[in-house]
Design a protein around this motif. Structure first.
Motif, PDB file in Angstrom:
ATOM      1  N   LEU A 160       0.835  -1.213   0.000  1.00 27.54           N
ATOM      2  CA  LEU A 160       0.000   0.000   0.000  1.00 27.54           C
ATOM      3  C   LEU A 160       0.863   1.253   0.000  1.00 27.54           C
ATOM      4  CD1 LEU A 160      -2.900  -0.749   2.506  1.00 27.54           C
ATOM      5  CD2 LEU A 160      -3.084  -0.400   0.052  1.00 27.54           C
ATOM      6  N   THR A 161       1.904   1.235   0.817  1.00 25.78           N
ATOM      7  CA  THR A 161       2.885   2.314   0.905  1.00 25.78           C
ATOM      8  C   THR A 161       4.237   1.624   1.079  1.00 25.78           C
ATOM      9  OG1 THR A 161       2.997   2.558   3.310  1.00 25.78           O
ATOM     10  CG2 THR A 161       1.181   3.707   2.193  1.00 25.78           C
ATOM     11  N   PRO A 162       5.338   2.351   1.072  1.00 27.08           N
ATOM     12  CA  PRO A 162       6.622   1.703   1.348  1.00 27.08           C
ATOM     13  C   PRO A 162       6.681   1.063   2.731  1.00 27.08           C
ATOM     14  CG  PRO A 162       6.997   3.827   0.321  1.00 27.08           C
ATOM     15  CD  PRO A 162       5.519   3.752   0.638  1.00 27.08           C
ATOM     16  N   ASP A 163       5.792   1.480   3.654  1.00 23.89           N
ATOM     17  CA  ASP A 163       5.807   0.967   5.023  1.00 23.89           C
ATOM     18  C   ASP A 163       4.619   0.089   5.387  1.00 23.89           C
ATOM     19  OD1 ASP A 163       8.169   2.363   5.486  1.00 23.89           O
ATOM     20  OD2 ASP A 163       7.118   4.134   6.218  1.00 23.89           O
ATOM     21  N   ILE A 164       3.679  -0.136   4.473  1.00 27.53           N
ATOM     22  CA  ILE A 164       2.481  -0.928   4.782  1.00 27.53           C
ATOM     23  C   ILE A 164       2.159  -1.847   3.611  1.00 27.53           C
ATOM     24  CG2 ILE A 164      -0.001  -0.850   5.321  1.00 27.53           C
ATOM     25  CD1 ILE A 164       0.561   1.933   6.561  1.00 27.53           C
ATOM     26  N   ALA A 165       1.953  -3.129   3.938  1.00 29.23           N
ATOM     27  CA  ALA A 165       1.592  -4.125   2.925  1.00 29.23           C
ATOM     28  C   ALA A 165       0.463  -4.988   3.477  1.00 29.23           C
ATOM     29  CB  ALA A 165       2.794  -4.998   2.584  1.00 29.23           C
ATOM     30  N   TYR A 166      -0.239  -5.665   2.584  1.00 28.22           N
ATOM     31  CA  TYR A 166      -1.276  -6.604   3.020  1.00 28.22           C
ATOM     32  C   TYR A 166      -1.299  -7.803   2.079  1.00 28.22           C
ATOM     33  CZ  TYR A 166      -4.390  -5.057  -0.744  1.00 28.22           C
ATOM     34  OH  TYR A 166      -4.937  -4.777  -1.969  1.00 28.22           O
ATOM     35  N   GLY A 167      -1.818  -8.897   2.602  1.00 26.57           N
ATOM     36  CA  GLY A 167      -1.943 -10.113   1.796  1.00 26.57           C
ATOM     37  C   GLY A 167      -3.094 -10.951   2.293  1.00 26.57           C
ATOM     38  N   TRP A 168      -3.481 -11.873   1.454  1.00 27.48           N
ATOM     39  CA  TRP A 168      -4.611 -12.760   1.770  1.00 27.48           C
ATOM     40  C   TRP A 168      -4.065 -14.128   2.144  1.00 27.48           C
ATOM     41  CZ3 TRP A 168      -9.153 -10.328   1.912  1.00 27.48           C
ATOM     42  CH2 TRP A 168      -9.246  -9.109   1.263  1.00 27.48           C
ATOM     43  N   PRO A 169      -4.513 -14.680   3.281  1.00 24.67           N
ATOM     44  CA  PRO A 169      -4.059 -16.021   3.664  1.00 24.67           C
ATOM     45  C   PRO A 169      -4.456 -17.039   2.602  1.00 24.67           C
ATOM     46  CG  PRO A 169      -5.281 -14.983   5.451  1.00 24.67           C
ATOM     47  CD  PRO A 169      -5.453 -14.126   4.244  1.00 24.67           C
ATOM     48  N   ARG A 170      -3.569 -17.995   2.375  1.00 25.98           N
ATOM     49  CA  ARG A 170      -3.919 -19.105   1.477  1.00 25.98           C
ATOM     50  C   ARG A 170      -5.007 -19.910   2.160  1.00 25.98           C
ATOM     51  NH1 ARG A 170      -0.617 -19.374  -2.795  1.00 25.98           N
ATOM     52  NH2 ARG A 170       1.497 -18.621  -2.534  1.00 25.98           N
ATOM     53  N   ASN A 171      -6.064 -20.182   1.450  1.00 29.00           N
ATOM     54  CA  ASN A 171      -7.189 -20.916   2.011  1.00 29.00           C
ATOM     55  C   ASN A 171      -7.309 -22.234   1.258  1.00 29.00           C
ATOM     56  OD1 ASN A 171      -9.562 -21.846   3.016  1.00 29.00           O
ATOM     57  ND2 ASN A 171     -10.746 -20.023   2.583  1.00 29.00           N
ATOM     58  N   GLU A 172      -7.017 -23.320   1.936  1.00 32.05           N
ATOM     59  CA  GLU A 172      -7.063 -24.636   1.308  1.00 32.05           C
ATOM     60  C   GLU A 172      -8.482 -25.195   1.227  1.00 32.05           C
ATOM     61  OE1 GLU A 172      -3.186 -24.124   0.681  1.00 32.05           O
ATOM     62  OE2 GLU A 172      -4.384 -25.713  -0.160  1.00 32.05           O
ATOM     63  N   ASP A 173      -9.411 -24.611   1.978  1.00 30.08           N
ATOM     64  CA  ASP A 173     -10.788 -25.092   1.999  1.00 30.08           C
ATOM     65  C   ASP A 173     -11.681 -24.125   1.220  1.00 30.08           C
ATOM     66  OD1 ASP A 173     -13.327 -25.996   2.477  1.00 30.08           O
ATOM     67  OD2 ASP A 173     -13.131 -26.040   4.657  1.00 30.08           O
ATOM     68  N   PRO A 174     -12.087 -24.479  -0.003  1.00 26.67           N
ATOM     69  CA  PRO A 174     -12.898 -23.565  -0.809  1.00 26.67           C
ATOM     70  C   PRO A 174     -14.287 -23.303  -0.236  1.00 26.67           C
ATOM     71  CG  PRO A 174     -12.724 -25.688  -1.879  1.00 26.67           C
ATOM     72  CD  PRO A 174     -11.826 -25.736  -0.670  1.00 26.67           C
ATOM     73  N   CYS A 175     -14.699 -24.072   0.763  1.00 29.60           N
ATOM     74  CA  CYS A 175     -16.026 -23.873   1.355  1.00 29.60           C
ATOM     75  C   CYS A 175     -16.019 -22.785   2.430  1.00 29.60           C
ATOM     76  CB  CYS A 175     -16.535 -25.177   1.968  1.00 29.60           C
ATOM     77  SG  CYS A 175     -16.793 -26.476   0.751  1.00 29.60           S
ATOM     78  N   GLU A 176     -14.837 -22.417   2.927  1.00 32.07           N
ATOM     79  CA  GLU A 176     -14.783 -21.392   3.971  1.00 32.07           C
ATOM     80  C   GLU A 176     -15.055 -20.017   3.385  1.00 32.07           C
ATOM     81  OE1 GLU A 176     -11.440 -21.313   6.547  1.00 32.07           O
ATOM     82  OE2 GLU A 176     -11.363 -23.496   6.696  1.00 32.07           O
ATOM     83  N   ASP A 177     -15.572 -19.134   4.237  1.00 29.22           N
ATOM     84  CA  ASP A 177     -15.781 -17.750   3.819  1.00 29.22           C
ATOM     85  C   ASP A 177     -14.441 -17.106   3.495  1.00 29.22           C
ATOM     86  OD1 ASP A 177     -18.494 -17.923   4.182  1.00 29.22           O
ATOM     87  OD2 ASP A 177     -18.421 -17.168   6.239  1.00 29.22           O
ATOM     88  N   GLU A 178     -14.490 -16.096   2.653  1.00 31.03           N
ATOM     89  CA  GLU A 178     -13.286 -15.358   2.306  1.00 31.03           C
ATOM     90  C   GLU A 178     -12.710 -14.699   3.558  1.00 31.03           C
ATOM     91  OE1 GLU A 178     -13.437 -11.447   0.079  1.00 31.03           O
ATOM     92  OE2 GLU A 178     -12.833 -12.874  -1.454  1.00 31.03           O
ATOM     93  N   PRO A 179     -11.452 -14.971   3.870  1.00 29.77           N
ATOM     94  CA  PRO A 179     -10.867 -14.385   5.080  1.00 29.77           C
ATOM     95  C   PRO A 179     -10.506 -12.916   4.875  1.00 29.77           C
ATOM     96  CG  PRO A 179      -9.233 -15.649   3.907  1.00 29.77           C
ATOM     97  CD  PRO A 179     -10.544 -15.840   3.164  1.00 29.77           C
ATOM     98  N   ASN A 180     -10.356 -12.225   5.981  1.00 27.28           N
ATOM     99  CA  ASN A 180      -9.861 -10.852   5.930  1.00 27.28           C
ATOM    100  C   ASN A 180      -8.362 -10.875   5.637  1.00 27.28           C
ATOM    101  OD1 ASN A 180     -12.374  -9.870   6.563  1.00 27.28           O
ATOM    102  ND2 ASN A 180     -11.744  -8.890   8.459  1.00 27.28           N
ATOM    103  N   PRO A 181      -7.829  -9.777   5.129  1.00 22.09           N
ATOM    104  CA  PRO A 181      -6.398  -9.731   4.846  1.00 22.09           C
ATOM    105  C   PRO A 181      -5.564  -9.630   6.116  1.00 22.09           C
ATOM    106  CG  PRO A 181      -7.366  -7.591   4.430  1.00 22.09           C
ATOM    107  CD  PRO A 181      -8.498  -8.520   4.756  1.00 22.09           C
ATOM    108  N   TRP A 182      -4.298  -9.945   5.965  1.00 25.77           N
ATOM    109  CA  TRP A 182      -3.292  -9.784   7.000  1.00 25.77           C
ATOM    110  C   TRP A 182      -2.473  -8.562   6.612  1.00 25.77           C
ATOM    111  CZ3 TRP A 182      -2.595 -12.813  11.305  1.00 25.77           C
ATOM    112  CH2 TRP A 182      -1.413 -12.632  12.020  1.00 25.77           C
TER     113      TRP A 182
END
Length: 96
Positions: free
Chosen positions: A22-44
């Motif tokens: 997002l900036t040189p000091d802030i990043a985000y990512g999405w956890p790998r989700n091995e279970d396609p039935c789970e709801d979409e997780p929030n980012p880390w």
């Protein structure tokens, strides 16, 4: 010699998909989700913490994911370790 700040999460986060800076000091990512039935997780999120001299990570499970694309998360994010505080709205970081 590479300094830790010069090696952001976008370079080393194998457990995450779609890691974005997002900036040189802030990043985000999405956890790998091995279970396609789970709801979409929030980012880390990671932020560069100058007092600690390293990248710190934090989950956002207590936040509301308003939109994944463009990213919009409520309420604001606050890292007490260094006082970094702001919102992610319309895919942008807005410092408070």
């Amino acid at each position: 010699m590479k300094k830790p700040h010069d090696d952001p999460p976008t370079n080393w986060c194998d457990w995450w998909t779609e890691v974005h800076q997002l900036t040189p000091d802030i990043a985000y990512g999405w956890p790998r989700n091995e279970d396609p039935c789970e709801d979409e997780p929030n980012p880390w999120f990671w932020h560069w913490c100058p007092p600690q001299g390293r990248w710190n990570g934090a989950g956002t499970s207590n936040h509301t994911l308003v939109s994944r694309s463009p990213l919009h998360l409520e309420p604001s994010l606050l890292w007490p370790c260094c006082g970094t505080h702001g919102f992610v709205r319309n895919g942008q970081w807005e410092s408070v």
